[in-house]
Motif scaffolding. Structure first.
Motif, short mmCIF file in Angstrom:
data_model
loop_
_atom_site.label_atom_id
_atom_site.label_comp_id
_atom_site.label_asym_id
_atom_site.label_seq_id
_atom_site.Cartn_x
_atom_site.Cartn_y
_atom_site.Cartn_z
N PRO A 81 97.07 22.15 -45.18
CA PRO A 81 95.72 22.57 -45.56
C PRO A 81 94.89 21.39 -46.07
O PRO A 81 95.36 20.58 -46.87
CB PRO A 81 95.98 23.59 -46.68
CG PRO A 81 97.33 24.14 -46.38
CD PRO A 81 98.10 22.96 -45.84
N GLY A 82 93.69 21.29 -45.56
CA GLY A 82 92.80 20.20 -45.96
C GLY A 82 93.00 18.91 -45.21
O GLY A 82 92.32 17.92 -45.47
N GLN A 83 93.91 18.88 -44.24
CA GLN A 83 94.16 17.65 -43.49
C GLN A 83 93.11 17.46 -42.40
O GLN A 83 92.74 18.40 -41.70
CB GLN A 83 95.55 17.66 -42.86
CG GLN A 83 95.88 16.35 -42.15
CD GLN A 83 97.30 16.31 -41.60
OE1 GLN A 83 98.12 17.18 -41.88
NE2 GLN A 83 97.60 15.28 -40.84
N LEU A 84 92.67 16.23 -42.27
CA LEU A 84 91.68 15.84 -41.26
C LEU A 84 92.33 14.90 -40.26
O LEU A 84 92.97 13.92 -40.65
CB LEU A 84 90.50 15.13 -41.94
CG LEU A 84 89.38 14.63 -41.03
CD1 LEU A 84 88.56 15.80 -40.50
CD2 LEU A 84 88.48 13.67 -41.80
N VAL A 85 92.18 15.20 -38.98
CA VAL A 85 92.64 14.31 -37.92
C VAL A 85 91.40 13.81 -37.19
O VAL A 85 90.54 14.60 -36.78
CB VAL A 85 93.60 15.02 -36.93
CG1 VAL A 85 93.91 14.13 -35.74
CG2 VAL A 85 94.88 15.43 -37.65
N LYS A 86 91.30 12.48 -37.06
CA LYS A 86 90.15 11.86 -36.42
C LYS A 86 90.56 11.34 -35.04
O LYS A 86 91.54 10.60 -34.93
CB LYS A 86 89.62 10.72 -37.28
CG LYS A 86 89.17 11.17 -38.66
CD LYS A 86 88.88 10.01 -39.58
CE LYS A 86 90.15 9.63 -40.29
NZ LYS A 86 90.05 8.58 -41.27
N LEU A 87 89.81 11.74 -34.04
CA LEU A 87 90.09 11.33 -32.67
C LEU A 87 88.86 10.65 -32.08
O LEU A 87 87.73 10.96 -32.46
CB LEU A 87 90.44 12.55 -31.81
CG LEU A 87 91.58 13.44 -32.27
CD1 LEU A 87 91.65 14.70 -31.42
CD2 LEU A 87 92.90 12.68 -32.21
N GLU A 88 89.10 9.74 -31.14
CA GLU A 88 87.97 9.19 -30.40
C GLU A 88 88.22 9.31 -28.92
O GLU A 88 89.36 9.26 -28.44
CB GLU A 88 87.63 7.76 -30.83
CG GLU A 88 88.65 6.72 -30.58
CD GLU A 88 88.20 5.34 -31.08
OE1 GLU A 88 87.23 5.25 -31.86
OE2 GLU A 88 88.85 4.37 -30.69
N PHE A 89 87.13 9.49 -28.21
CA PHE A 89 87.15 9.76 -26.77
C PHE A 89 86.10 8.87 -26.13
O PHE A 89 84.93 8.93 -26.51
CB PHE A 89 86.84 11.25 -26.57
CG PHE A 89 86.60 11.66 -25.15
CD1 PHE A 89 87.63 11.67 -24.24
CD2 PHE A 89 85.34 12.04 -24.74
CE1 PHE A 89 87.41 12.06 -22.93
CE2 PHE A 89 85.10 12.44 -23.43
CZ PHE A 89 86.14 12.45 -22.53
N GLY A 90 86.48 8.04 -25.19
CA GLY A 90 85.54 7.10 -24.61
C GLY A 90 85.40 7.19 -23.11
O GLY A 90 85.13 6.20 -22.45
N MET A 91 85.60 8.38 -22.54
CA MET A 91 85.62 8.49 -21.08
C MET A 91 84.50 9.35 -20.51
O MET A 91 84.69 10.06 -19.55
CB MET A 91 86.97 9.04 -20.65
CG MET A 91 88.13 8.22 -21.15
SD MET A 91 89.70 8.97 -20.81
CE MET A 91 90.17 8.07 -19.36
N GLY A 92 83.33 9.35 -21.11
CA GLY A 92 82.23 10.14 -20.59
C GLY A 92 81.81 11.23 -21.54
O GLY A 92 82.01 11.13 -22.74
N ASP A 93 81.21 12.30 -20.98
CA ASP A 93 80.76 13.37 -21.86
C ASP A 93 81.88 14.36 -22.14
O ASP A 93 82.99 14.24 -21.64
CB ASP A 93 79.49 14.04 -21.30
CG ASP A 93 79.71 14.80 -20.02
OD1 ASP A 93 80.77 15.42 -19.84
OD2 ASP A 93 78.79 14.81 -19.18
N TRP A 94 81.56 15.37 -22.96
CA TRP A 94 82.58 16.31 -23.43
C TRP A 94 83.28 17.05 -22.30
O TRP A 94 84.45 17.42 -22.43
CB TRP A 94 81.95 17.31 -24.41
CG TRP A 94 81.39 16.66 -25.62
CD1 TRP A 94 80.06 16.54 -25.95
CD2 TRP A 94 82.10 16.01 -26.67
NE1 TRP A 94 79.91 15.86 -27.13
CE2 TRP A 94 81.15 15.52 -27.60
CE3 TRP A 94 83.44 15.78 -26.92
CZ2 TRP A 94 81.51 14.84 -28.76
CZ3 TRP A 94 83.81 15.10 -28.08
CH2 TRP A 94 82.85 14.63 -28.97
#
Length: 156
Positions: free
Chosen positions: A131-144
């Protein structure tokens, strides 16, 4: 162009009392404190997000409220019933259908779906998000719409 996805499991919630609907569970005082502290920490590093998707449960709404108050920002939010008890497919499709002009999205949800989504997108073993954990991701291959399994990297 790098896009960012922030996946947040709601803060610690009370155990349901007999007859209580799970949607009505609120944050404990520890959960509220935990989310406010996370918000302060995120604010210190200049956290900014284009849109927040948030489950409609009481505990996720409270998580959003405490986070935005700690950030001292009026975050744009879309409360969605379909995030509660959502499958990875539902959460994934929500991200894929997001406005292509958005560069960052915060998704506040529940386990196990939020953890499974993090693992699906990153291809990494995240384990059970607490609970309360944040996972940060990055995506660099175009739009959603171009998100796919394993297409995101985990950011520290």
């Amino acid at each position: 162009m790098v896009r960012k996805i922030f996946l947040l499991r709601h803060g610690e919630a009370i155990y349901p009392e007999q007859g209580m609907d799970d949607m009505e569970r609120s944050l404990t005082s520890k959960g509220s404190t935990q989310i406010r502290a996370l918000g302060v920490k995120m604010g210190e590093v200049g956290f900014d997000v284009g849109l927040t998707y948030c489950s409609t449960s009481d505990r996720t709404r409270q998580t959003f409220q405490h986070l935005s108050e700690a950030l001292k920002k009026n975050l744009e939010v879309e409360f969605r019933d379909d995030i509660y008890e959502a499958s990875v497919r539902t959460l994934f499709e929500l991200l894929c259908e997001s406005d292509k002009n958005l560069m960052s999205i915060l998704l506040i949800g529940h386990n196990p779906g939020i953890t499974y989504l993090a693992e699906y997108l990153s291809g990494e073993i995240i384990g059970n998000m607490f609970p309360g954990q944040l996972v940060k991701l990055e995506f660099g291959m175009g739009d959603w719409s171009q998100l796919s399994q394993g297409s995101c990297g985990v950011i520290n």
